[in-house]
Design an enzyme around this catalytic site. Structure first.
Site, mmCIF file in Angstrom:
data_model
loop_
_atom_site.group_PDB
_atom_site.id
_atom_site.type_symbol
_atom_site.label_atom_id
_atom_site.label_comp_id
_atom_site.label_asym_id
_atom_site.label_seq_id
_atom_site.Cartn_x
_atom_site.Cartn_y
_atom_site.Cartn_z
ATOM 1 N N THR A 150 -23.340 -20.008 -7.343
ATOM 2 C CA THR A 150 -22.380 -18.908 -7.200
ATOM 3 C C THR A 150 -23.037 -17.615 -6.755
ATOM 4 O OG1 THR A 150 -20.970 -19.877 -8.903
ATOM 5 C CG2 THR A 150 -20.720 -17.517 -8.536
ATOM 6 N N THR B 219 -25.183 -22.520 -11.995
ATOM 7 C CA THR B 219 -25.320 -22.623 -13.457
ATOM 8 C C THR B 219 -24.980 -24.018 -13.986
ATOM 9 O OG1 THR B 219 -23.064 -21.816 -13.779
ATOM 10 C CG2 THR B 219 -24.833 -20.178 -13.858
ATOM 11 N N CYS C 253 -24.469 -32.863 -31.991
ATOM 12 C CA CYS C 253 -24.377 -31.490 -32.502
ATOM 13 C C CYS C 253 -25.205 -30.568 -31.613
ATOM 14 C CB CYS C 253 -24.911 -31.410 -33.926
ATOM 15 S SG CYS C 253 -23.966 -32.390 -35.081
ATOM 16 N N THR D 69 -28.651 -36.001 -31.012
ATOM 17 C CA THR D 69 -27.399 -35.699 -31.708
ATOM 18 C C THR D 69 -26.374 -35.020 -30.797
ATOM 19 O OG1 THR D 69 -26.378 -34.486 -33.536
ATOM 20 C CG2 THR D 69 -28.402 -33.545 -32.630
HETATM 21 N N1 ASP Z 1 -20.488 -24.572 -9.503
HETATM 22 C C1 ASP Z 1 -21.502 -23.546 -9.453
HETATM 23 C C2 ASP Z 1 -22.852 -24.217 -9.390
HETATM 24 O O1 ASP Z 1 -23.316 -24.723 -10.357
HETATM 25 C C3 ASP Z 1 -21.381 -22.665 -10.633
HETATM 26 C C4 ASP Z 1 -22.378 -21.545 -10.709
HETATM 27 O O2 ASP Z 1 -23.227 -21.339 -9.900
HETATM 28 O O3 ASP Z 1 -22.286 -20.786 -11.660
HETATM 29 O O4 ASP Z 1 -23.447 -24.254 -8.336
#
Ligand code: ASP
Length: 349
Positions: free
Chosen positions: A13, A90, A274, A272
């Site tokens: 992103t 991310t 968790c 786990t």
């Molecule tokens: N879908 C995007 C990615 O993982 C999300 C991001 O970059 O935050 O490339």
């Protein structure tokens, strides 16, 4: 302040721009954008070189050979730079941040993964802060490991996991303290870092096409379903169990399936479900049954760390027996060993 930083821009992103189909990466765009922002040429920040990957990825499309490319790019430029930033989506950042520490043998400089939830081109973006903090860290702090810097947190890469799909604090390190605190002052917690590697040469362990996967247990999971998952050519499986590493010990058909997979040479790792805490296969009969079927403890590893450790160990050519022995043993700070628990944070009565 020292030197130069190499930024490897893999996608995500952070560098996207709005299009009629939604946010999408565009070649050259991030470079142009950063060149228009005076903060990135400010004297308080180190100079950087931005290397844009030919195919800018949504990280959902990452595969182990992309990790390999990143690792090789770091090795090829290791002598030239004080540290590396990997700009990454991310969604699978925690997997890449877990894989790189295993692959990079002899790392003595910072490799910082970051990205953002809102693209840098937006006014209310978290990208600017994340990137400036990553650059500042490399300029001022000798961090000899792969870390993830996001939302004013500095985490060990192989301890990080994504916990928020939209929040600015998208990552957590549930079983290991942050490597630093980032506020008015940036402080790196030196005693939380790995010791600096004396090896002057950085090497990459190439990854092979290890056939590994993960399976989350749920009440009523069928032995036949598990048998299908474990069919050849599966070599390794992270079993996401309940609580302290428990599974359905009264389901003898399921335990037989696990035992047969073990006997065929499949490496099964108990992690786990968790978010926090450690597997203890001796804590309950339900955990002991999994151990008796040949499942090895993943201790307090994240699923990301356990999966990438499996891929790494299969790639090194270790025997199945050696892999089973090494899984519960700390290699890159990815798990808390029994000694550390007794000597440190989590001693209990
Ligand atoms: N879908 C995007 C990615 O993982 C999300 C991001 O970059 O935050 O490339």
């Amino acid at each position: 302040m020292s030197g130069q930083v190499c930024i490897l821009y893999t996608g995500g992103t952070i560098g996207m721009r709005p299009t009629p189909q939604g946010y999408a990466p565009q070649p050259g765009y991030l470079h142009e954008l950063m060149a228009t922002m005076p903060e990135f040429t400010h004297a308080d920040l180190p100079r950087y070189t931005l290397i844009e990957y030919p195919e800018l990825l949504d990280s959902a499309n990452m595969r182990p050979w992309h990790w390999q490319r990143i690792a090789e790019d770091i090795v090829a430029r290791y002598a030239e730079y004080d540290g590396f930033i990997v700009l990454h989506g991310t969604d699978t950042m925690a997997y890449t941040a877990s894989a790189l520490p295993f692959m990079l043998e002899g790392l003595g400089k910072p490799v910082v993964l970051t990205g953002s939830q809102i693209p840098l081109c937006r006014v209310r973006s978290d990208a600017r802060d994340n990137l400036i903090t990553a650059l500042t860290l490399i300029a001022h702090e000798p961090i000899p490991e792969v870390c993830l810097c996001f939302g004013n947190r500095l985490l060990r890469g192989c301890r990080a996991t994504k916990v928020d799909a939209a929040g600015f604090q998208a990552f957590d390190s549930p079983n290991y303290p942050d490597l630093g605190s980032i506020g008015v002052t940036i402080r790196v917690h030196k005693d939380a870092l790995l010791p600096a590697q004396p090896a002057p040469v950085l090497k990459v362990q190439p990854l092979s096409d290890a056939n590994v996967g993960a399976l989350r247990l749920f009440p009523g999971i069928q032995a036949e379903f598990v048998a299908n998952v474990l069919r050849s050519p599966v070599q390794g499986l992270v079993l996401e169990t309940y609580g302290m590493g428990n599974g359905p010990s009264s389901d003898t058909a399921l335990l037989d399936v696990l035992r047969a997979a073990h006997d065929r040479g499949v490496v099964m790792v108990n992690c786990t479900q968790c978010l926090r805490g450690q597997v203890d296969q001796g804590g309950y009969a339900a955990g002991a049954a999994l151990a008796a079927a040949g499942v090895v403890s993943g201790m307090d590893m994240t699923v990301e760390a356990a999966l990438t450790k499996l891929i790494y160990l299969f790639s090194t050519g270790c025997s199945v027996q050696e892999i089973r022995q090494r899984i519960p043993v700390n290699m890159r700070g990815e798990l808390t060993g029994p000694y550390e628990r007794l000597g440190g944070r989590s001693t209990g009565i």
